[in-house]
Design an enzyme around this catalytic site. Structure first.
Site, PDB file in Angstrom:
ATOM      1  N   PHE A   1     -11.727  -4.410  -5.642  1.00 39.83           N
ATOM      2  CA  PHE A   1     -11.738  -5.297  -4.484  1.00 39.83           C
ATOM      3  C   PHE A   1     -11.166  -4.547  -3.284  1.00 39.83           C
ATOM      4  CE2 PHE A   1     -10.854  -7.745  -8.362  1.00 39.83           C
ATOM      5  CZ  PHE A   1     -11.959  -8.573  -8.429  1.00 39.83           C
TER       6      PHE A   1
ATOM      7  N   ARG B   1       0.843  -1.206   0.000  1.00 40.05           N
ATOM      8  CA  ARG B   1       0.000   0.000   0.000  1.00 40.05           C
ATOM      9  C   ARG B   1       0.873   1.250   0.000  1.00 40.05           C
ATOM     10  NH1 ARG B   1      -3.861  -3.461   3.104  1.00 40.05           N
ATOM     11  NH2 ARG B   1      -2.691  -3.239   5.048  1.00 40.05           N
TER      12      ARG B   1
ATOM     13  N   ASP C   1     -16.128  -2.722  -4.286  1.00 42.47           N
ATOM     14  CA  ASP C   1     -16.150  -4.026  -3.629  1.00 42.47           C
ATOM     15  C   ASP C   1     -17.578  -4.571  -3.656  1.00 42.47           C
ATOM     16  OD1 ASP C   1     -13.976  -5.535  -1.690  1.00 42.47           O
ATOM     17  OD2 ASP C   1     -16.042  -6.057  -1.172  1.00 42.47           O
TER      18      ASP C   1
ATOM     19  N   CYS D   1      -3.260 -13.441  -3.905  1.00 40.62           N
ATOM     20  CA  CYS D   1      -2.974 -13.887  -2.532  1.00 40.62           C
ATOM     21  C   CYS D   1      -3.196 -15.384  -2.375  1.00 40.62           C
ATOM     22  CB  CYS D   1      -3.820 -13.110  -1.521  1.00 40.62           C
ATOM     23  SG  CYS D   1      -5.603 -13.326  -1.733  1.00 40.62           S
TER      24      CYS D   1
END
Length: 401
Positions: free
Chosen positions: A230, A214, A252, A341
């Site tokens: 997302f 981030r 999202d 992920c």
């Protein structure tokens, strides 16, 4: 102290011998001696060589999770304190510890347990029977070690509600350990404030593994138009806003996530330039493309599209589609941040999938950097323990000319 003995079949245990921490049911030749599932046992090779000690659970395909590779080490309170202290000292050296993952299961040699620290609150997730028995000692030692550095923990919440507990023959559990407290916890990360919902948020309440990823996108976002897909509770979008983006849209499918993202935007005074929309990203991106929308920076941070090897093919289709759609929305010379992920989406396969998406989108990619998970989620170089799971690319996206 005598324990039951698990003997490995001849020619098996390759992962264990390479430094791994799991013994699968199909690798075991015999189990001798008395034991109850969750007990510490001794693991020996087919020829009697001692390979260490771990806890057993015959309900699970991962029948043994190793605690030590030393023959003469006893798994007692002193041993647990050593493991916990090592985990905390490592975090103090490598990351900002105001909020961080303090224990990351096998990668901290405490298999099956995760402990996250959000300011002065701990959230624990226990996924294996043997470590569940040791959980009270682990938490007691952790609180004591943190207190040595002047950190007083005001509460602990357990989020052991994952389905994988059922495979261990355990019930799913969620609730306070000790006295109750306000489960909305305010934290600050990269100068961004968040309200973390440790009771009802995803996983343990907040994804700490993307902390420095981030941070990495901040320098790209000043005076830019940014799309964060997302967005969950708004983390990348808020970092872009704090960095000075002129306009940020976070998307999202979770109404709860979007509500929390808006709350976080208000907490940071960013509601004038950071907005959120509840929508299916796969449906929204083609609509944005059709409308002629373009962004300077597009961020793709999807949930894991696969949690097993069996569903990797379908996951590849999902990652290819989302990257294709995302690339088409990036202005010429703009930037794409994209990640996976899923442990089963290997770095090589993820890279190949992005390349295929770029070809289909008629875009040329210039890699800015490749990153993984934050250092408080250390990657153990051995075995199948899933500790290496996050792949994160930043590309400059150029039209074909």
């Amino acid at each position: 102290m005598e324990t039951a003995i698990v003997r490995i079949k001849k020619g098996e245990g390759r992962s264990l011998k390479a430094g791994g921490m799991w013994v699968y049911d199909n690798e075991i030749d015999t189990i001798t001696g008395d034991y109850t599932n969750g007990d510490i046992i001794t693991v020996k090779d087919f020829d009697g060589y001692c390979m260490g000690h771990g806890f057993i659970n015959t309900n699970s395909k991962i029948t043994v999770r190793m605690m030590t590779r030393k023959k003469d080490v006893e798994i007692n309170e002193d041993f647990i304190e050593m493991r916990v202290r090592n985990a905390w000292e490592y975090r103090k050296t490598t990351v900002d510890t105001s909020s961080c993952r303090i224990i990351f299961g096998e990668a901290d040699f405490l298999p099956g347990i995760v402990v996250d620290k959000f300011s002065d609150v701990l959230v624990v997730e226990s996924l294996a029977l043997g470590i569940d028995r040791l959980k009270p000692v682990i938490l007691e030692k952790l609180k004591s070690i943190l207190a040595e550095d002047g950190i007083e923990i005001r509460g602990i919440y357990e989020r052991s509600d994952a389905k994988v507990r059922l495979q261990e023959g355990m019930e799913r559990f969620k609730g306070f350990i000790g006295d109750p407290f306000d489960t909305k916890v305010e934290i600050t990360e990269n100068d961004v404030k968040y309200l973390v919902d440790v009771e009802d948020g995803q996983k343990t309440g907040f994804f700490l593994d993307q902390k420095y990823n981030r941070l990495a996108i901040k320098r790209l976002c000043r005076d830019k138009r940014v799309l964060d897909c997302f967005t969950h509770t708004g983390s990348f979008a808020l970092n872009a806003g704090i960095a000075g983006a002129k306009e940020v849209l976070g998307v999202d499918a979770s109404e709860l996530g979007v509500a929390q993202a808006r709350e976080n935007a208000e907490l940071n005074g960013l509601t004038d330039r950071v907005s959120f929309r509840c929508a299916d990203v796969f449906e929204l991106l083609p609509e944005l493309e059709k409308a002629g929308e373009k962004f300077d920076v597009v961020i793709l941070d999807p949930p894991a599209f696969t949690k097993s090897r069996n569903s990797v093919k379908n996951a590849v289709k999902g990652y290819r589609e989302i990257n294709l759609r995302g690339l088409k929305l990036v202005k010429d010379g703009g930037y794409l941040a994209t990640c996976s992920c899923s442990h089963f989406m290997t770095p090589e396969l993820f890279t190949k999938t992005i390349r295929e998406a770029a070809v289909s989108a008629h875009k040329r990619l210039r890699q800015v950097e490749y990153r993984t998970q934050s250092a408080d989620h250390p990657i153990l170089w051995s075995g199948d323990e899933n500790s290496y799971y996050l792949k994160f690319y930043i590309f400059q996206v150029c039209d074909e000319k």
